[in-house]
Design a protein around this motif. Structure first.
Motif, PDB file in Angstrom:
ATOM      1  N   LEU A   1       0.832  -1.210   0.000  1.00 31.42           N
ATOM      2  CA  LEU A   1       0.000   0.000   0.000  1.00 31.42           C
ATOM      3  C   LEU A   1       0.865   1.258   0.000  1.00 31.42           C
ATOM      4  O   LEU A   1       0.611   2.203  -0.768  1.00 31.42           O
ATOM      5  N   SER A   2       1.906   1.252   0.826  1.00 33.78           N
ATOM      6  CA  SER A   2       2.809   2.401   0.897  1.00 33.78           C
ATOM      7  C   SER A   2       3.512   2.616  -0.441  1.00 33.78           C
ATOM      8  O   SER A   2       3.705   3.762  -0.875  1.00 33.78           O
ATOM      9  N   GLY A   3       3.874   1.517  -1.107  1.00 29.92           N
ATOM     10  CA  GLY A   3       4.558   1.617  -2.402  1.00 29.92           C
ATOM     11  C   GLY A   3       3.680   2.243  -3.470  1.00 29.92           C
ATOM     12  O   GLY A   3       4.124   3.104  -4.226  1.00 29.92           O
ATOM     13  N   VAL A   4       2.410   1.810  -3.535  1.00 26.29           N
ATOM     14  CA  VAL A   4       1.472   2.365  -4.524  1.00 26.29           C
ATOM     15  C   VAL A   4       1.254   3.851  -4.270  1.00 26.29           C
ATOM     16  O   VAL A   4       1.300   4.681  -5.191  1.00 26.29           O
ATOM     17  N   ILE A   5       1.011   4.203  -3.006  1.00 26.55           N
ATOM     18  CA  ILE A   5       0.812   5.616  -2.655  1.00 26.55           C
ATOM     19  C   ILE A   5       2.080   6.416  -2.952  1.00 26.55           C
ATOM     20  O   ILE A   5       2.029   7.540  -3.458  1.00 26.55           O
ATOM     21  N   GLY A   6       3.233   5.808  -2.666  1.00 28.54           N
ATOM     22  CA  GLY A   6       4.510   6.476  -2.888  1.00 28.54           C
ATOM     23  C   GLY A   6       4.760   6.790  -4.356  1.00 28.54           C
ATOM     24  O   GLY A   6       5.247   7.878  -4.694  1.00 28.54           O
ATOM     25  N   VAL A   7       4.442   5.858  -5.242  1.00 24.56           N
ATOM     26  CA  VAL A   7       4.628   6.094  -6.684  1.00 24.56           C
ATOM     27  C   VAL A   7       3.808   7.295  -7.132  1.00 24.56           C
ATOM     28  O   VAL A   7       4.304   8.194  -7.827  1.00 24.56           O
ATOM     29  N   VAL A   8       2.516   7.316  -6.722  1.00 24.69           N
ATOM     30  CA  VAL A   8       1.634   8.431  -7.104  1.00 24.69           C
ATOM     31  C   VAL A   8       2.156   9.741  -6.513  1.00 24.69           C
ATOM     32  O   VAL A   8       2.240  10.772  -7.200  1.00 24.69           O
ATOM     33  N   PHE A   9       2.532   9.713  -5.232  1.00 22.98           N
ATOM     34  CA  PHE A   9       2.981  10.931  -4.565  1.00 22.98           C
ATOM     35  C   PHE A   9       4.228  11.508  -5.213  1.00 22.98           C
ATOM     36  O   PHE A   9       4.299  12.719  -5.482  1.00 22.98           O
ATOM     37  N   PHE A  10       5.232  10.665  -5.476  1.00 18.87           N
ATOM     38  CA  PHE A  10       6.498  11.189  -5.995  1.00 18.87           C
ATOM     39  C   PHE A  10       6.379  11.662  -7.434  1.00 18.87           C
ATOM     40  O   PHE A  10       7.080  12.587  -7.843  1.00 18.87           O
ATOM     41  N   PHE A  11       5.494  11.054  -8.222  1.00 22.71           N
ATOM     42  CA  PHE A  11       5.263  11.565  -9.569  1.00 22.71           C
ATOM     43  C   PHE A  11       4.619  12.951  -9.501  1.00 22.71           C
ATOM     44  O   PHE A  11       5.034  13.889 -10.192  1.00 22.71           O
TER      45      PHE A  11
END
Length: 421
Positions: A107-117
């Motif tokens: 979950l953190s990874g998916v949110i992280g990808v969206v956030f950093f983009f």
């Protein structure tokens, strides 16, 4: 309001705090709300949050550092940087055998990808330099340099609107045409807190090239890499090669079979090249040309070179032909990253036509390098002269961050075939 948001987002501490809240805290609240708020975390949850925090720190600082280099403000660096950090965190988990929550990381990874983009896009909008330049001396056509909004100053004055927008001023500070009025203007701008840059500094920072034509330019003294870092770099090279050895050996076996099936001759091509300090060494490559490609003497490869075989065209495009040079790295003749080594006959020619060409031999040659991933292949003296400017930039700014950037760009090059001939 929009301008305020952009200015705030440029602050690295603010981005770290927001990133930690979104990528670390939000998934924890969604999954373990009561235990998280009460501070009753399981060891798996605690370890996962600590590692995710480390990940946010590394990705944020990593992207900030990588985009400091000339022409590297592309969103395409976000995903490779995220994957690199995830691999590093995975190694930490394996080495120290840490218990962790797979669902939290997912979950953190998916949110992280969206956030950093989204974060990168917002930071890109916030980072749009607007600079003025004085069109005197060697600072005539700076508006032609990409990625910068320029204001051409015809007289030593900035009106109220320009003064609010212009972030810095560029000038050829050695130009005799810079009279007292211009000098007084530049002094006033400096006292007001507006940076004034020499044109050579700005040219280097925007192009990633360091031209040296005369000794009086006094750049050679800055081209002295840290011996400590060069030792560390060699150690990292060896560790990296040992880690990827099984995968590389599999590709090597397949490549050898493909080469031998298509054309006669040895699959490994051995050639003498000039290395660090001007010393000669034998370089290893998978043969990408016909076995008699140099019967009329050594020649630089050209676009659509008829000497290149079908298999050779593929392995040159994907850089697979360079894999045997891992042996050169283990022997100490080369590094993974550095200026590309040339044949002695070419070096003797370039020494006569390109100023300070030999200075690129101050470091070990590399399988990939700043010139290769930025400019591509050089097929004549003019292109080589340009390539040397990239080599000088790399030697001056050699660092772990720049080497990582070159690795990421090399992967992009392998996928796109940029610069292959």
């Amino acid at each position: 309001m929009q301008r305020v948001i952009f200015l705030v987002w440029q602050n690295i501490a603010f981005r770290l705090i927001v990133g930690w809240g979104v990528v670390v805290v939000l998934p924890a609240l969604l999954m373990w709300r009561m235990r998280f708020l009460q501070g009753r975390w399981l060891i798996t949850e605690f370890n996962s949050m600590v590692l995710a925090t480390l990940g946010v720190l590394l990705v944020t600082l990593g992207l900030r550092k990588l985009t400091e280099f000339p022409g590297q403000r592309s969103i395409s660096f976000v995903l490779p940087t995220l994957l690199l950090v995830m691999m590093l965190l995975g190694m930490v988990i394996i080495v120290f055998r840490l218990p962790y929550s797979l669902y939290y990381f997912g979950l953190s990874g998916v949110i992280g990808v969206v956030f950093f983009f989204l974060s990168f896009l917002l930071e890109q909008k916030a980072h749009q330099p607007y600079m003025a330049y004085i069109p005197l001396g060697h600072c005539q056509n700076f508006e032609a340099i990409f990625q910068i909004r320029w204001l051409r100053l015809e007289k030593p004055h900035l009106d109220a609107i320009q003064s609010k927008k212009v972030q810095a001023i560029v000038a050829d500070l050695s130009s005799p045409a810079l009279d007292e009025d211009w000098q007084r203007f530049l002094t006033e701008q400096t006292l007001q807190g507006r940076p004034v840059y020499n044109n050579r500094q700005v040219y280097e920072s925007l192009t990633g090239r360091l031209p040296i034509h005369h000794l009086y330019e006094n750049e050679l003294g800055s081209l002295l890499p840290s011996q400590t870092y060069l030792w560390f770099k060699q150690l990292i090279d060896i560790i990296a090669i040992l880690l990827v050895a099984p995968f590389v050996l599999l590709i090597a076996v397949i490549t050898v079979i493909a080469i031998r099936l298509e054309s006669p001759g040895r699959a490994i091509f051995v050639q003498e090249r000039v290395g660090q300090g001007g010393k000669l060494f034998k370089i290893y490559k998978f043969r990408s040309m016909r076995f008699d490609s140099e019967k009329n003497g050594a020649k630089l490869a050209q676009q659509n070179d008829p000497r290149v075989t079908k298999v050779g065209k593929f392995i040159r495009k994907t850089r697979i032909d360079e894999l045997p040079q891992f042996l050169n790295v283990l022997k100490g003749d080369m590094s993974l990253i550095g200026p590309r080594p040339e044949q002695l006959s070419f070096v003797k020619t370039f020494e006569k036509t390109i100023p300070f060409y030999n200075y690129r031999h101050i470091v070990k040659p590399g399988i990939s390098g700043w010139a290769q991933v930025t400019q591509g292949y050089a097929s004549d003296t003019d292109e080589t002269a340009l390539k040397v400017q990239y080599d000088f930039y790399y030697i001056k700014h050699i660092s772990f961050a720049l080497d990582i950037l070159i690795v990421l760009k090399t992967i992009q090059t392998m996928l796109t075939g940029f610069g292959a001939r």
